[in-house]
Design a protein around this motif. Sequence first.
Motif, PDB file in Angstrom:
ATOM      1  N   LEU A   6      -8.432  17.549 -21.922  1.00 17.64           N
ATOM      2  CA  LEU A   6      -8.551  18.236 -23.197  1.00 17.64           C
ATOM      3  C   LEU A   6      -9.986  18.536 -23.606  1.00 17.64           C
ATOM      4  O   LEU A   6     -10.274  18.764 -24.774  1.00 17.64           O
ATOM      5  CB  LEU A   6      -7.871  17.414 -24.302  1.00 17.64           C
ATOM      6  N   LEU A   7     -10.919  18.574 -22.664  1.00 16.75           N
ATOM      7  CA  LEU A   7     -12.294  18.895 -23.015  1.00 16.75           C
ATOM      8  C   LEU A   7     -12.427  20.328 -23.513  1.00 16.75           C
ATOM      9  O   LEU A   7     -13.264  20.623 -24.363  1.00 16.75           O
ATOM     10  CB  LEU A   7     -13.212  18.704 -21.805  1.00 16.75           C
ATOM     11  N   GLN A   8     -11.597  21.214 -22.987  1.00 17.29           N
ATOM     12  CA  GLN A   8     -11.758  22.619 -23.327  1.00 17.29           C
ATOM     13  C   GLN A   8     -11.562  22.873 -24.823  1.00 17.29           C
ATOM     14  O   GLN A   8     -12.264  23.663 -25.423  1.00 17.29           O
ATOM     15  CB  GLN A   8     -10.768  23.489 -22.525  1.00 17.29           C
ATOM     16  N   ASN A   9     -10.583  22.225 -25.435  1.00 15.81           N
ATOM     17  CA  ASN A   9     -10.331  22.472 -26.854  1.00 15.81           C
ATOM     18  C   ASN A   9     -10.888  21.368 -27.750  1.00 15.81           C
ATOM     19  O   ASN A   9     -10.621  21.323 -28.936  1.00 15.81           O
ATOM     20  CB  ASN A   9      -8.840  22.655 -27.130  1.00 15.81           C
ATOM     21  N   SER A  14      -3.720  11.890 -27.332  1.00 16.45           N
ATOM     22  CA  SER A  14      -3.122  10.941 -28.256  1.00 16.45           C
ATOM     23  C   SER A  14      -3.202   9.559 -27.643  1.00 16.45           C
ATOM     24  O   SER A  14      -3.356   9.413 -26.428  1.00 16.45           O
ATOM     25  CB  SER A  14      -1.658  11.315 -28.497  1.00 16.45           C
ATOM     26  N   PRO A  15      -3.099   8.475 -28.460  1.00 18.20           N
ATOM     27  CA  PRO A  15      -3.203   7.134 -27.907  1.00 18.20           C
ATOM     28  C   PRO A  15      -2.190   6.855 -26.819  1.00 18.20           C
ATOM     29  O   PRO A  15      -2.411   6.011 -25.974  1.00 18.20           O
ATOM     30  CB  PRO A  15      -2.966   6.245 -29.141  1.00 18.20           C
ATOM     31  N   GLN A  16      -1.043   7.563 -26.821  1.00 19.62           N
ATOM     32  CA  GLN A  16      -0.016   7.288 -25.822  1.00 19.62           C
ATOM     33  C   GLN A  16      -0.221   8.079 -24.532  1.00 19.62           C
ATOM     34  O   GLN A  16       0.448   7.826 -23.541  1.00 19.62           O
ATOM     35  CB  GLN A  16       1.371   7.619 -26.387  1.00 19.62           C
ATOM     36  N   ASP A  33     -13.686  13.752 -33.956  1.00 17.45           N
ATOM     37  CA  ASP A  33     -12.713  13.752 -32.863  1.00 17.45           C
ATOM     38  C   ASP A  33     -12.309  12.341 -32.432  1.00 17.45           C
ATOM     39  O   ASP A  33     -11.412  12.185 -31.604  1.00 17.45           O
ATOM     40  CB  ASP A  33     -13.287  14.474 -31.636  1.00 17.45           C
ATOM     41  N   GLN A  34     -12.973  11.348 -32.975  1.00 18.99           N
ATOM     42  CA  GLN A  34     -12.789   9.983 -32.495  1.00 18.99           C
ATOM     43  C   GLN A  34     -11.588   9.322 -33.158  1.00 18.99           C
ATOM     44  O   GLN A  34     -11.443   9.370 -34.382  1.00 18.99           O
ATOM     45  CB  GLN A  34     -14.044   9.167 -32.791  1.00 18.99           C
ATOM     46  N   PRO A  35     -10.692   8.712 -32.372  1.00 18.17           N
ATOM     47  CA  PRO A  35      -9.561   8.009 -32.988  1.00 18.17           C
ATOM     48  C   PRO A  35     -10.052   6.849 -33.847  1.00 18.17           C
ATOM     49  O   PRO A  35     -11.081   6.247 -33.557  1.00 18.17           O
ATOM     50  CB  PRO A  35      -8.766   7.475 -31.786  1.00 18.17           C
ATOM     51  N   ALA A 140     -15.794   4.582 -23.791  1.00 17.24           N
ATOM     52  CA  ALA A 140     -16.621   4.034 -24.872  1.00 17.24           C
ATOM     53  C   ALA A 140     -16.433   4.829 -26.157  1.00 17.24           C
ATOM     54  O   ALA A 140     -16.364   4.256 -27.254  1.00 17.24           O
ATOM     55  CB  ALA A 140     -18.088   4.020 -24.454  1.00 17.24           C
ATOM     56  N   PHE A 141     -16.345   6.155 -26.032  1.00 15.96           N
ATOM     57  CA  PHE A 141     -16.096   7.008 -27.201  1.00 15.96           C
ATOM     58  C   PHE A 141     -14.681   6.806 -27.719  1.00 15.96           C
ATOM     59  O   PHE A 141     -14.455   6.642 -28.923  1.00 15.96           O
ATOM     60  CB  PHE A 141     -16.314   8.472 -26.817  1.00 15.96           C
ATOM     61  N   LEU A 142     -13.721   6.807 -26.828  1.00 16.78           N
ATOM     62  CA  LEU A 142     -12.316   6.702 -27.222  1.00 16.78           C
ATOM     63  C   LEU A 142     -12.042   5.420 -27.992  1.00 16.78           C
ATOM     64  O   LEU A 142     -11.255   5.398 -28.934  1.00 16.78           O
ATOM     65  CB  LEU A 142     -11.432   6.772 -25.974  1.00 16.78           C
ATOM     66  N   TYR A 143     -12.720   4.331 -27.587  1.00 17.38           N
ATOM     67  CA  TYR A 143     -12.509   3.025 -28.217  1.00 17.38           C
ATOM     68  C   TYR A 143     -13.571   2.688 -29.264  1.00 17.38           C
ATOM     69  O   TYR A 143     -13.592   1.574 -29.776  1.00 17.38           O
ATOM     70  CB  TYR A 143     -12.452   1.939 -27.141  1.00 17.38           C
ATOM     71  N   ASP A 144     -14.462   3.646 -29.580  1.00 15.79           N
ATOM     72  CA  ASP A 144     -15.467   3.453 -30.632  1.00 15.79           C
ATOM     73  C   ASP A 144     -16.277   2.183 -30.382  1.00 15.79           C
ATOM     74  O   ASP A 144     -16.385   1.302 -31.245  1.00 15.79           O
ATOM     75  CB  ASP A 144     -14.792   3.410 -32.003  1.00 15.79           C
TER      76      ASP A 144
END
Length: 248
Positions: A6-9, A14-16, A33-35, A140-144
């Motif tokens: 999903l880098l393009q958009n 989603s977490p799942q 964009d960060q969860p 690292a980004f996804l999990y803040d």
Amino acid sequence: MFTRTLLQNRKLASPQQPMRTATRLLRTFKQEDQPRLRINSVAPNFTANTTQGQLNFHEYLGSSWGVLFSHPADFTPVCTTELGAFARLKPEFDQRNVKLIGLSAEGVDKHNSWIKDIEEISSLQKFSFPIVGDVEREVAFLYDMVDEEGFKNLSGGIVATIRSVYVIDPSKKIRLIITYPASVGRNSAEVLRVIDALQKGDAKGVVTPVDWQPGQDVIIPPTVSDADATKKFGEFKTVKPYLRFTKA
């Protein structure tokens, strides 16, 4: 290589949903964009290369508990001692049905070299759990995982943190989050203690007091009436109407 589609958009999976093919080494990370991960959030899934081959995080955990803990770079002094300590405790985690997985923001080849140092310094015959290669800092980004200054450098530059611990239960929910500064080593025994407390609470419907250790008395939740507490736990000691202790 860490993967995502999903880098393009510029939208996060989603977490799942696992992430797929990254198209470039560095990207622009945006806080919007960060969860937002909280206690009882579903742990975001990902697929990544590790020192034990490519794995899907949720599939790796299966029906087990999990501990995911992260590091900003390989061959760093504090992190070397931490990975060694967790590796030495792995038999204890195994007994509790807990799978360990580390992460460092460098490549798997470098991880494999680093493991040799960890084994030597910690007197390990074999380092036996995977370390994720998070070169692009996507996990690292996804999990803040980073501090305020580190976030500014996620797309390139020095990041001193990426020093977080997540305890995840078999339903893939996050039950504990701890983030450490660069200068303070983690307490691996505390992570084990928390898992004992969480598992005891889930199994018995109790909560644990300060500094609780296995075998010590536990607390009956205030939502349980005295009558129900007697039926469920038998004898208990009332210190205050809201503070009642019983045997574990």
